[in-house]
Design a protein around this motif. Structure first.
Motif, PDB file in Angstrom:
ATOM      1  N   GLY A 178       0.994  -1.235   0.036  1.00 49.44           N
ATOM      2  CA  GLY A 178       0.113  -0.107   0.038  1.00 49.44           C
ATOM      3  C   GLY A 178       0.824   1.082   0.128  1.00 49.44           C
ATOM      4  O   GLY A 178       0.710   2.252  -0.786  1.00 49.44           O
ATOM      5  N   HIS A 179       1.868   1.108   0.796  1.00 47.16           N
ATOM      6  CA  HIS A 179       2.857   2.427   0.820  1.00 47.16           C
ATOM      7  C   HIS A 179       3.659   2.750  -0.541  1.00 47.16           C
ATOM      8  O   HIS A 179       3.405   3.772  -1.024  1.00 47.16           O
ATOM      9  CB  HIS A 179       3.846   2.230   2.097  1.00 47.16           C
ATOM     10  CG  HIS A 179       5.260   2.921   1.886  1.00 47.16           C
ATOM     11  ND1 HIS A 179       5.222   4.107   2.649  1.00 47.16           N
ATOM     12  CD2 HIS A 179       6.271   2.899   1.306  1.00 47.16           C
ATOM     13  CE1 HIS A 179       6.347   4.793   2.622  1.00 47.16           C
ATOM     14  NE2 HIS A 179       7.115   4.150   1.654  1.00 47.16           N
ATOM     15  N   GLU A 180       3.767   1.517  -1.069  1.00 48.37           N
ATOM     16  CA  GLU A 180       4.408   1.710  -2.625  1.00 48.37           C
ATOM     17  C   GLU A 180       3.403   2.141  -3.735  1.00 48.37           C
ATOM     18  O   GLU A 180       3.791   2.817  -4.473  1.00 48.37           O
ATOM     19  CB  GLU A 180       5.043   0.328  -3.039  1.00 48.37           C
ATOM     20  CG  GLU A 180       6.325  -0.231  -2.036  1.00 48.37           C
ATOM     21  CD  GLU A 180       7.544   1.025  -1.945  1.00 48.37           C
ATOM     22  OE1 GLU A 180       7.557   1.650  -2.861  1.00 48.37           O
ATOM     23  OE2 GLU A 180       7.962   0.764  -0.826  1.00 48.37           O
ATOM     24  N   ILE A 181       2.301   1.684  -3.680  1.00 48.55           N
ATOM     25  CA  ILE A 181       1.218   2.199  -4.531  1.00 48.55           C
ATOM     26  C   ILE A 181       1.044   3.662  -4.135  1.00 48.55           C
ATOM     27  O   ILE A 181       0.758   4.356  -5.159  1.00 48.55           O
ATOM     28  CB  ILE A 181      -0.020   1.575  -4.187  1.00 48.55           C
ATOM     29  CG1 ILE A 181      -0.059   0.017  -4.687  1.00 48.55           C
ATOM     30  CG2 ILE A 181      -1.360   2.115  -4.990  1.00 48.55           C
ATOM     31  CD1 ILE A 181      -1.216  -1.034  -4.252  1.00 48.55           C
ATOM     32  N   PRO A 223      17.543   0.094   2.743  1.00 51.50           N
ATOM     33  CA  PRO A 223      17.360   1.026   1.536  1.00 51.50           C
ATOM     34  C   PRO A 223      16.408   2.011   1.365  1.00 51.50           C
ATOM     35  O   PRO A 223      16.134   2.951   2.036  1.00 51.50           O
ATOM     36  CB  PRO A 223      17.702   0.098   0.481  1.00 51.50           C
ATOM     37  CG  PRO A 223      18.468  -1.081   0.949  1.00 51.50           C
ATOM     38  CD  PRO A 223      18.275  -1.032   2.560  1.00 51.50           C
ATOM     39  N   GLU A 224      15.135   1.549   0.482  1.00 52.35           N
ATOM     40  CA  GLU A 224      14.171   2.632   0.057  1.00 52.35           C
ATOM     41  C   GLU A 224      13.763   3.026   1.412  1.00 52.35           C
ATOM     42  O   GLU A 224      13.536   4.205   1.808  1.00 52.35           O
ATOM     43  CB  GLU A 224      12.934   1.673  -0.506  1.00 52.35           C
ATOM     44  CG  GLU A 224      11.732   2.690  -1.401  1.00 52.35           C
ATOM     45  CD  GLU A 224      10.888   3.347  -0.510  1.00 52.35           C
ATOM     46  OE1 GLU A 224      10.797   4.466  -0.563  1.00 52.35           O
ATOM     47  OE2 GLU A 224       9.899   2.538  -0.055  1.00 52.35           O
ATOM     48  N   PHE A 225      13.586   2.162   2.378  1.00 48.14           N
ATOM     49  CA  PHE A 225      13.404   2.505   3.759  1.00 48.14           C
ATOM     50  C   PHE A 225      14.319   2.853   4.314  1.00 48.14           C
ATOM     51  O   PHE A 225      14.690   2.556   5.613  1.00 48.14           O
ATOM     52  CB  PHE A 225      12.585   0.978   4.445  1.00 48.14           C
ATOM     53  CG  PHE A 225      11.040   0.904   3.787  1.00 48.14           C
ATOM     54  CD1 PHE A 225      10.040   1.301   4.319  1.00 48.14           C
ATOM     55  CD2 PHE A 225      10.970  -0.076   2.899  1.00 48.14           C
ATOM     56  CE1 PHE A 225       8.931   1.155   3.967  1.00 48.14           C
ATOM     57  CE2 PHE A 225       9.878  -0.313   2.465  1.00 48.14           C
ATOM     58  CZ  PHE A 225       8.883   0.145   2.955  1.00 48.14           C
ATOM     59  N   THR A 236      16.746   8.263   3.316  1.00 47.34           N
ATOM     60  CA  THR A 236      15.857   9.446   2.937  1.00 47.34           C
ATOM     61  C   THR A 236      14.593   9.246   3.880  1.00 47.34           C
ATOM     62  O   THR A 236      13.822   9.971   3.936  1.00 47.34           O
ATOM     63  CB  THR A 236      15.415   9.551   1.346  1.00 47.34           C
ATOM     64  OG1 THR A 236      14.750   8.331   1.061  1.00 47.34           O
ATOM     65  CG2 THR A 236      16.661  10.075   0.696  1.00 47.34           C
ATOM     66  N   HIS A 237      14.299   7.926   4.432  1.00 44.97           N
ATOM     67  CA  HIS A 237      12.939   7.965   5.053  1.00 44.97           C
ATOM     68  C   HIS A 237      13.260   8.555   6.575  1.00 44.97           C
ATOM     69  O   HIS A 237      14.238   8.412   7.155  1.00 44.97           O
ATOM     70  CB  HIS A 237      12.945   6.294   5.401  1.00 44.97           C
ATOM     71  CG  HIS A 237      12.145   5.813   4.143  1.00 44.97           C
ATOM     72  ND1 HIS A 237      12.502   5.403   2.878  1.00 44.97           N
ATOM     73  CD2 HIS A 237      11.084   5.220   3.992  1.00 44.97           C
ATOM     74  CE1 HIS A 237      11.892   4.928   2.472  1.00 44.97           C
ATOM     75  NE2 HIS A 237      10.596   4.764   2.820  1.00 44.97           N
ATOM     76  N   PRO A 238      11.896   9.008   6.603  1.00 46.06           N
ATOM     77  CA  PRO A 238      11.912   9.620   8.285  1.00 46.06           C
ATOM     78  C   PRO A 238      12.363   8.321   9.189  1.00 46.06           C
ATOM     79  O   PRO A 238      11.892   7.421   8.974  1.00 46.06           O
ATOM     80  CB  PRO A 238      10.565  10.165   8.377  1.00 46.06           C
ATOM     81  CG  PRO A 238      10.046  10.145   7.033  1.00 46.06           C
ATOM     82  CD  PRO A 238      10.816   9.328   6.352  1.00 46.06           C
TER      83      PRO A 238
HETATM   84 ZN   LIG Z   1       8.629   4.708   0.395  1.00 46.79          ZN
END
Ligand SMILES: [Zn+2]
Length: 216
Positions: A96-99, A188-190, A193-195
């Motif tokens: 859902g996060h990726e969508i 990575p993705e997470f 740059t992720h908070p």
């Molecule tokens: Zn993300």
């Protein structure tokens, strides 16, 4: 950038991204499960009314805990992340996060602003130059979501989960997993740059409350 261009970029870049994570995970059964959850989220949300083509790919990588989205609807999750998840609801949270990133056009906006794209769209035919696309755009542009993008995607992810009957509190569970897996080098993705996960958890709880009040 048009929706067609977004879809084309995603489709063109997908094999390269998969390759970097050891290709696709070799289990039709597990891939079907990922598809089932992803498609359910799409069908029950505004995502289905967009021109994007959603495809969910389970990657073979057993070491890198990661999930990411390319423009136009190509979405990936590594086996390393999937194997850490405790239930279907948590998978729904990740997808859902990726969508949310796709719908929010987060990557598309960065590409459109990139020098590479500006040059490309001025002269060269887009289709002809797609081959060197990932190299030209660069992975930071493709995948480097900023803090605001992440929080927006968390919020959309919660909303999609609730629409599909998943327990949105499990999105908090995903953050717990990311936090404990993070260690000194965050994911990575997470990742960089992720908070911070703690910060995201507070925002996620606020989103759940907000959507409950709206009768979701
Ligand atoms: Zn993300």
């Amino acid at each position: 950038m048009s929706s067609e261009e977004e879809i084309a970029i995603g489709l063109q870049s997908a094999p390269h991204m998969a390759e970097q994570h050891g290709g696709l995970y070799q289990s039709q059964e597990m891939q079907d499960f990922v598809d089932m959850v992803g498609n359910k989220l799409v069908q029950n949300s505004l995502a289905k009314d967009t021109p994007y083509r959603y495809e969910f790919h389970l990657l073979a990588d057993e070491n890198t805990i990661n999930a990411f989205a390319l423009p136009g609807g190509q979405i990936f999750i590594t086996y390393a992340l999937l194997s850490k998840l405790e239930n279907e609801d948590q998978l729904a949270g990740v997808l859902g996060h990726e969508i949310g990133h796709v719908l929010g056009r987060h990557s598309a906006e960065r590409i459109a602003n990139s020098e590479f794209w500006q040059t490309l769209s001025q002269g060269a035919s887009v289709g002809a130059d797609m081959g060197g696309l990932v190299g030209g755009i660069g992975q930071n542009v493709l995948l480097g979501n900023g803090r605001g993008d992440e929080l927006e995607s968390d919020d959309l992810g919660v909303r999609f989960m609730m629409r599909s009957g998943y327990d949105p509190n499990e999105m908090v569970g995903v953050m717990e997993i990311l936090k404990s897996a993070g260690g000194p080098n965050r994911i990575p993705e997470f990742q960089s740059t992720h908070p911070d996960p703690d910060n995201r958890m507070d925002k996620i709880r606020a989103s759940i409350k907000k959507y409950r009040e709206q009768g979701f």
